[in-house]
Design an enzyme around this catalytic site. Structure first.
Site, mmCIF file in Angstrom:
data_model
loop_
_atom_site.group_PDB
_atom_site.id
_atom_site.type_symbol
_atom_site.label_atom_id
_atom_site.label_comp_id
_atom_site.label_asym_id
_atom_site.label_seq_id
_atom_site.Cartn_x
_atom_site.Cartn_y
_atom_site.Cartn_z
ATOM 1 N N GLU A 150 9.101 4.654 0.911
ATOM 2 C CA GLU A 150 7.888 5.441 0.672
ATOM 3 C C GLU A 150 8.176 6.911 0.372
ATOM 4 O O GLU A 150 7.721 7.813 1.092
ATOM 5 C CB GLU A 150 6.925 5.319 1.863
ATOM 6 C CG GLU A 150 6.370 3.924 2.018
ATOM 7 C CD GLU A 150 5.248 3.821 3.048
ATOM 8 O OE1 GLU A 150 5.158 4.675 3.943
ATOM 9 O OE2 GLU A 150 4.458 2.867 2.948
ATOM 10 N N GLU A 310 5.041 -4.509 2.050
ATOM 11 C CA GLU A 310 4.594 -4.397 3.439
ATOM 12 C C GLU A 310 3.095 -4.619 3.524
ATOM 13 O O GLU A 310 2.345 -4.202 2.640
ATOM 14 C CB GLU A 310 4.844 -2.984 3.991
ATOM 15 C CG GLU A 310 6.267 -2.569 4.159
ATOM 16 C CD GLU A 310 6.355 -1.143 4.729
ATOM 17 O OE1 GLU A 310 5.400 -0.683 5.395
ATOM 18 O OE2 GLU A 310 7.371 -0.486 4.476
HETATM 19 C C1 GLA Z 1 4.763 2.415 6.150
HETATM 20 C C2 GLA Z 1 6.267 2.444 6.326
HETATM 21 C C3 GLA Z 1 6.755 1.583 7.433
HETATM 22 C C4 GLA Z 1 5.827 1.635 8.614
HETATM 23 C C5 GLA Z 1 4.437 1.254 8.181
HETATM 24 C C6 GLA Z 1 3.452 1.210 9.322
HETATM 25 O O1 GLA Z 1 4.330 1.582 5.174
HETATM 26 O O2 GLA Z 1 6.970 2.136 5.150
HETATM 27 O O3 GLA Z 1 8.041 2.036 7.798
HETATM 28 O O4 GLA Z 1 5.826 2.910 9.153
HETATM 29 O O5 GLA Z 1 3.982 2.201 7.275
HETATM 30 O O6 GLA Z 1 2.165 0.860 8.874
#
Ligand code: GLA
Ligand code: ZN
Length: 681
Positions: A150, A310
């Protein structure tokens, strides 16, 4: 296909075994098998364990866990761990620490915190990626690369300031050109030396501590956004190149965040082998808001299937209230991703952390530690279904004849702009047009203005404030050739440096639209005007009515455009609010305000009908329908976002439903939050 090693919808997610003793790893393997998990993403945040000292790398523990995963038939999306630098690095090389918007030099802490122009960060992040690639290039588990995590945020340090000046020199050549583009004679800002240029933040050009869009100089702030997005992209590319030296054929990605404003994902996407993204809606998000983001992510690489990297199996920890996903929602939302082009369904995370800020974030394996939980059962059941689907849907495509334009630079420029209203935001404008299509189950692609538009019949461009070089000519040709173009207030007004295109709004699009806008009125939040549509040609009868209008109202003069709707109130009552201009074989429409959803829906329905564009399928309200096509065969997804069951008419011919294996025809029942994937007859 992502990898011939795993020809199915990948199922798994972020796995952090380094937070746990080894005994737990074996229990994890048992539970993964029970849940039909076949991909683990790791190590996402383990830089400090992989490189405990500047000169020492430790891969032993990673070797061990990768071998254990291999033995258990689980593949690996190998992460490079560079999204949080080690504490020792921050202490020894403070250049890795960012300077924030307030001009404060950060200390070591949190994550996603490295200066993108830090020589130390650039060097060691690429170095770690290279070492991982060299070591694991032949590992049997390796199916993809996950660079950093991210990427995001901006830095305002002195290294960034120097790099910004070099970036400007490359882009504009001379300081005269910069002065020209930024209109620096305003407030006597003329620059005579490159070193006079400093990053725009609250210490320099910005006007508000909390609202980072409020700038005195749009030109510099806009370029700084471009530059920071490019700087982070350079960090990604540093790792990407090192990885490719060793594993040229393994797909490389980094996880995006949907409508994440600071990074121009359209500019990044060509450098990703596959787009991946993290989907975290709240229980109050509208299904079309999620659908829009999936379509945006699919659009980044012109329709290529993407990875859902995710999602949470149930609740999050970082929203104000972290509601549980209700029974069935995990399955529904997972298939929604697939319905919009995802070829993976993955979670954050596989085992719930014991401590720190994510300990209340749901995971496949909860703090209870066993399989007897609602979440685990739902995860396992979905895993079983995805396994049975095999490769049926993999690599299938979505076919759309309607495009909605989306442009990050336009987003930045529109919202950096001071006036006409602080209530004017880009995403809601785009969402309004997207939702209108979604509610009618019309397939949509999200497309960048520089991309090829010729394969579409209809192009929608809400609030396309910035006219990029070449766009007005391109859209003119599109309409002349028979396309329908719909744009709105606050479109075509400025060039790529936020300089107004003179001669009357909407500058660059004035000729095509056959009108000019003399003034732009901003309405107070509790004010409204009306769009009255009364006398219209036969084929547009469906538009008739009186609709509320808010936010912005343009004072419009037609220069040839057909006036179809007029404002109902105020001194511009009776003046054009909705127009259509015939150009060549097509039409260019202008919506001079932000009308209630009903008008946008009817407008799109009329236009779609004129082009013979039909909904994917008829379905009751709240049932989303999409279609993925592979080898000439279509698979229609019915996603019931309602809590209660509905009846769906599948027509005469018997068709196979992939999830139940049943053959269906005629009227069938779809339970609340239920999903069907129906193959063509
Ligand atoms: C993000 C991050 C993860 C985690 C999630 C929690 O997407 O990439 O490492 O922190 O949020 O929702
Ligand atoms: Zn910096």
């Amino acid at each position: 296909m992502l990898s011939s090693k795993l020809p199915k919808i990948w199922y798994g997610g972020d796995y952090n075994p380094d937070q746990w003793p080894k005994e737990i790893w074996h229990e994890d393997m048992r539970l993964f098998r029970l849940a039909h998990i076949d991909v683990a993403t790791l190590p996402v945040f383990s830089w400090s364990l992989l490189q405990p000292e500047e000169e020492r790398y430790e891969f032993g523990w990673l070797d061990e866990i990768l071998d254990l995963l291999a033995k258990n038939g689980i593949y690996v999306c190998l992460a490079t761990s560079t999204a949080a630098h080690p504490a020792w690095m921050a202490r020894r090389y403070p250049d890795v620490l960012r300077v924030d918007f307030h001009g404060r030099k950060r200390k070591y802490g949190v994550r996603h915190n490295s200066c993108p122009n830090s020589p130390t960060y650039r060097h060691y992040s690429a170095e770690l990626a290279g070492r991982l690639a060299e070591r694991y290039k032949d590992h049997p588990t390796l199916v993809a690369w996950h660079v950093s995590n991210e990427y995001g945020g901006y830095c305002y340090c002195d290294n960034c300031a120097r790099a910004f000046r070099r970036w400007l020199q490359r882009r504009y050549g001379s300081l005269d050109e910069v002065n020209e583009r930024w209109n620096t004679r305003f407030w006597g800002h003329t620059f005579y030396d490159w070193d006079e240029i400093v990053p725009p933040n609250i210490l320099s050009e910005h006007l508000s501590e909390w609202d980072h869009t409020r700038t005195a100089f749009q030109g510099i702030s806009l370029d700084y956004s471009r530059f920071q997005s490019d700087s982070l992209l350079e960090c990604y590319l540093g790792e990407y190149r090192r990885i490719k030296e060793h594993t040229p054929d393994v797909p490389v990605t980094t996880n995006f965040m949907g409508t994440y404003k600071p990074l121009d994902y359209f500019k990044w996407a060509p450098y990703l082998d596959v787009v991946s993204w993290d989907n975290y809606p709240s229980n109050r998000s509208e299904p079309w808001q999620v659908a829009f983001r999936h379509d945006l992510m699919r659009g980044l690489k012109e329709g290529m299937p993407f990875m859902l990297m995710e999602q949470t199996p149930s609740q999050q920890n970082w929203q104000p209230q972290n509601a549980l996903k209700r029974p069935g929602v995990l399955r529904l939302w997972s298939y929604q991703a697939v319905a919009h082009g995802a070829d993976t369904v993955m979670y954050f995370q596989l085992r719930q952390s014991r401590g720190a800020c994510e300990k209340f974030h749901a995971a496949v394996i909860s703090h209870a530690g066993h399989e007897n939980t609602r979440t685990f059962r739902e995860v396992a059941e979905l895993g079983r279904e995805l396994k049975e689907l095999g490769d049926t849907l993999i690599d299938s495509r979505i076919e759309a004849r309607i495009a909605i334009l989306f442009d990050w630079e336009n987003w930045w420029a529109l919202e950096y702009s001071s006036g006409p209203s602080i209530d004017l935001k880009y995403i809601p404008q785009v969402e309004a047009y997207y939702a209108a299509c979604w509610k009618q189950n019309l397939a949509v692609d999200i497309v960048h203005p520089d991309m090829d538009l010729s394969r579409y019949d209809v192009v929608l461009a809400p609030a396309l404030y910035m006219a990029r070089d070449g766009f007005p000519e391109k859209i003119q040709q599109f309409v002349e050739a028979g396309g329908t173009f719909v744009t709105t207030f606050m479109s075509g007004i400025v060039d790529e440096n936020d300089l107004v295109i003179l001669g009357g709004y909407p500058g660059a699009l004035r000729k095509l639209l056959g009108l000019w806008v003399e003034e732009i009125d901003a309405l107070f939040p509790d004010d409204e005007n009306q769009v009255i549509i009364d006398e219209v040609p036969e084929e547009l009868q469906g538009l008739k009515g009186t609709y509320s209008a808010r936010l912005i109202c343009d004072v419009v003069h037609s220069e040839g455009a057909e006036v179809l709707g007029v404002f109902g109130r105020d001194f511009y009552a009776g003046m054009p609010a909705l127009t259509r201009n015939r150009v060549g074989k097509g039409y260019a429409w202008y919506v001079a305000t932000s009308p209630e959803p009903a008008l946008i829906e009817r407008l799109i329905a009329q236009i779609a009908a004129q082009h013979g564009i039909a909904p994917v399928a008829e379905a009751p309200a709240g049932v989303e329908v999409t279609r993925r096509v592979k080898g000439g065969r279509g698979y229609t997804f019915y996603l019931n976002h309602n809590e209660t069951g509905v009846e769906i008419d599948l027509g005469e011919a018997p068709r196979r439903e992939l999830l139940s294996g049943r053959t269906l025809s005629g009227r069938v029942h779809l339970e609340g939050r239920g999903v069907m994937i129906v193959a063509d007859a």
